[in-house]
Design an enzyme around this catalytic site. Structure first.
Site, PDB file in Angstrom:
ATOM      1  N   TYR A 224       0.940  -0.877   0.523  1.00  0.00           N
ATOM      2  CA  TYR A 224       0.059   0.393  -0.047  1.00  0.00           C
ATOM      3  C   TYR A 224       0.863   1.209   0.189  1.00  0.00           C
ATOM      4  CZ  TYR A 224      -3.344   3.462   1.434  1.00  0.00           C
ATOM      5  OH  TYR A 224      -4.801   3.953   1.801  1.00  0.00           O
ATOM      6  N   TYR A 225       1.696   1.628   1.099  1.00  0.00           N
ATOM      7  CA  TYR A 225       2.588   2.721   1.052  1.00  0.00           C
ATOM      8  C   TYR A 225       3.811   2.694   0.086  1.00  0.00           C
ATOM      9  CZ  TYR A 225       0.558   2.908   5.599  1.00  0.00           C
ATOM     10  OH  TYR A 225      -0.280   3.360   6.767  1.00  0.00           O
TER      11      TYR A 225
END
Length: 146
Positions: free
Chosen positions: A16-17
């Site tokens: 995600y990041y």
């Protein structure tokens, strides 16, 4: 506004990041994620956040000798990968900054977020330690954040 959430899964968080669409950096006016906190200084992390270091820290691997977490009854290390603190500017400010093209407002928001993190590190950062099987919280002032 501050939103706080516990990051529960290392692999999902890393994906995600570090996503290719650069969700966290796309509206930052060219500012990329940077290391912050006394803990980052201690670990020699400075400048732009690299995905290898970021992923390693999500896994709790501080160094080859140090792994964060507690050992469960089954002998497995349990570790909370991170806490996500998201500082959101009011919608009106975001519209003026991004649609109106006023980069000063985005810069001010970034600086305010950095100052807020320094304050959180100094006044509110805690860690949980086990003392004779009982969890206790101890104040720390050496966070690692991006």
């Amino acid at each position: 506004m501050l939103s706080v959430s516990k990051v529960k899964n290392t692999a999902q968080a890393a994906s995600y990041y570090n996503s290719p669409d650069q969700y966290y950096d796309k509206d930052s006016g060219g500012v990329t994620s940077r290391w912050g906190g006394k803990g980052a200084e201690i670990l020699g992390l400075e400048g732009e956040v690299g995905s290898d270091d970021f992923n390693r820290l999500l896994e709790g691997r501080i160094s080859p000798e140090v792994q964060l977490g507690k050992i469960s009854d089954g002998g497995v290390i349990e570790h909370v990968p991170a806490w996500d603190l998201t500082f959101s500017a009011p919608k009106s400010l975001s519209i003026i900054a991004l649609v109106g093209g006023d980069s000063r407002l985005a810069e001010a928001h970034i600086k305010a977020s950095q100052e807020a993190m320094r304050y959180i590190e100094k006044e509110y950062a805690l860690t949980r330690v086990s003392n004779n099987g009982k969890a206790e919280y101890t104040k720390v002032d050496n966070l690692v954040y991006a």
